[in-house]
Design a protein around this motif. Structure first.
Motif, PDB file in Angstrom:
ATOM      1  N   SER A 157      51.991  45.972  42.987  1.00 13.67           N
ATOM      2  CA  SER A 157      50.840  46.806  43.331  1.00 13.67           C
ATOM      3  C   SER A 157      49.875  46.969  42.166  1.00 13.67           C
ATOM      4  O   SER A 157      48.752  47.443  42.345  1.00 13.67           O
ATOM      5  CB  SER A 157      51.304  48.176  43.823  1.00 13.67           C
ATOM      6  OG  SER A 157      51.961  48.886  42.794  1.00 13.67           O
ATOM      7  N   VAL A 160      47.454  41.156  39.733  1.00  7.06           N
ATOM      8  CA  VAL A 160      46.349  40.368  40.276  1.00  7.06           C
ATOM      9  C   VAL A 160      46.655  38.899  40.044  1.00  7.06           C
ATOM     10  O   VAL A 160      47.158  38.513  38.992  1.00  7.06           O
ATOM     11  CB  VAL A 160      45.027  40.721  39.565  1.00  7.06           C
ATOM     12  CG1 VAL A 160      43.903  39.802  40.034  1.00  7.06           C
ATOM     13  CG2 VAL A 160      44.649  42.167  39.811  1.00  7.06           C
ATOM     14  N   GLN A 178      47.324  41.554  44.605  1.00  6.08           N
ATOM     15  CA  GLN A 178      45.918  41.396  44.927  1.00  6.08           C
ATOM     16  C   GLN A 178      45.469  39.988  44.563  1.00  6.08           C
ATOM     17  O   GLN A 178      45.763  39.496  43.477  1.00  6.08           O
ATOM     18  CB  GLN A 178      45.069  42.412  44.175  1.00  6.08           C
ATOM     19  CG  GLN A 178      43.577  42.284  44.482  1.00  6.08           C
ATOM     20  CD  GLN A 178      42.741  43.349  43.811  1.00  6.08           C
ATOM     21  OE1 GLN A 178      43.234  44.403  43.438  1.00  6.08           O
ATOM     22  NE2 GLN A 178      41.458  43.078  43.634  1.00  6.08           N
ATOM     23  N   THR A 199      38.095  39.555  47.295  1.00  3.56           N
ATOM     24  CA  THR A 199      37.219  39.565  46.128  1.00  3.56           C
ATOM     25  C   THR A 199      37.078  38.124  45.643  1.00  3.56           C
ATOM     26  O   THR A 199      38.077  37.455  45.388  1.00  3.56           O
ATOM     27  CB  THR A 199      37.796  40.428  44.992  1.00  3.56           C
ATOM     28  OG1 THR A 199      38.019  41.752  45.484  1.00  3.56           O
ATOM     29  CG2 THR A 199      36.851  40.475  43.810  1.00  3.56           C
ATOM     30  N   TYR A 214      38.571  46.312  36.539  1.00  2.90           N
ATOM     31  CA  TYR A 214      39.856  46.580  37.211  1.00  2.90           C
ATOM     32  C   TYR A 214      40.857  47.189  36.240  1.00  2.90           C
ATOM     33  O   TYR A 214      41.539  48.160  36.563  1.00  2.90           O
ATOM     34  CB  TYR A 214      40.398  45.280  37.796  1.00  2.90           C
ATOM     35  CG  TYR A 214      41.698  45.446  38.545  1.00  2.90           C
ATOM     36  CD1 TYR A 214      41.722  45.924  39.846  1.00  2.90           C
ATOM     37  CD2 TYR A 214      42.923  45.127  37.934  1.00  2.90           C
ATOM     38  CE1 TYR A 214      42.902  46.083  40.536  1.00  2.90           C
ATOM     39  CE2 TYR A 214      44.098  45.272  38.617  1.00  2.90           C
ATOM     40  CZ  TYR A 214      44.103  45.748  39.914  1.00  2.90           C
ATOM     41  OH  TYR A 214      45.295  45.912  40.583  1.00  2.90           O
ATOM     42  N   SER A 219      37.318  49.204  40.739  1.00  2.00           N
ATOM     43  CA  SER A 219      37.671  48.118  41.652  1.00  2.00           C
ATOM     44  C   SER A 219      37.294  46.792  41.040  1.00  2.00           C
ATOM     45  O   SER A 219      36.240  46.660  40.406  1.00  2.00           O
ATOM     46  CB  SER A 219      36.949  48.310  42.997  1.00  2.00           C
ATOM     47  OG  SER A 219      37.156  47.183  43.819  1.00  2.00           O
TER      48      SER A 219
END
Length: 220
Positions: A157, A160, A178, A199, A214, A219
């Motif tokens: 979580s 990336v 992500q 993204t 980030y 974000s």
């Protein structure tokens, strides 16, 4: 702490010349006429043996082609490569930011990935290089990232994955990470969006600015 996993080919470096020339060499060795280089760019990113099975035919022939590919790539093709503009300063800035752990996650064999990173002076920025083995182990991005998360003790979580192909995006999402897509490599915006990337950046400068935000809690 944020863990950022970077793909290598098409994300940190542009390997087009070395990969396409080495594929052409391998196909010629097994008696197959190679397509022009511009028609081989779809091979950049996915596990190479899968691409060679399409180009060469049956599995045994593809494995022979892979051996020939590595003959040339290990000596010449590895260095027919260039660093994308903006990657070096972007990594330097990101690695100095508190709260960021940087890793490479590539389907390329580790022995090649580490030599490329060293050649371009990128290895000091990364904590670990997670990559495939020469026998194909962990060439699938989902399996690779599962392994990388466990070995790095990263929280999905707070992680990336950055990459230019659908394999990067799907591998990330399959592990609860992500996914950030980039279009300056070899995947299209449509490919990345269809795979699930919400993204997408069009340049290294935009990518690293987004990653910096980030890490700081905004974000990406």
């Amino acid at each position: 702490m944020t863990s950022i996993f970077f793909d290598l080919d098409g994300t940190l470096t542009d390997p087009k010349e070395g990969i396409t020339r080495s594929i052409a060499y391998a196909l010629q060795k097994i008696g197959v006429e190679p397509p022009p280089p511009e028609r081989l760019t779809w091979c950049i990113g996915p596990p190479l043996l899968e691409s060679l099975r399409v180009l060469a035919g049956d599995g045994t022939t593809a494995e022979e082609a892979l051996r020939h590919y590595r003959e040339r790539f290990a000596e010449v093709g590895l260095f027919e490569n260039r660093l994308y503009d903006g990657v070096l300063p972007g990594l330097a800035a990101l690695s100095s930011a508190s709260g960021a752990r940087l890793f490479v996650a590539t389907s390329k064999p580790k022995v090649f990935a580490e030599r490329i990173l060293s050649h371009f002076g990128l290895d000091p920025f990364f904590e670990t290089v997670f990559a495939a083995e020469l026998d194909g182990t962990r060439s699938d991005k989902s399996h690779l990232l599962d392994y990388a998360l466990a070995r790095s003790r990263s929280n999905p979580s707070a992680a990336v994955m950055v990459g230019d192909r659908r394999h990067d995006v799907r591998g990330a999402l399959n592990n609860g990470i992500q996914a950030i897509g980039i279009t300056y490599g070899y995947g299209t915006r449509e490919e990345l969006a269809e795979a699930g990337a919400r993204t997408i950046y069009d340049s290294p400068n935009a990518l690293f600015e987004g990653l910096r935000r980030y890490v700081l809690g905004d974000s990406a």
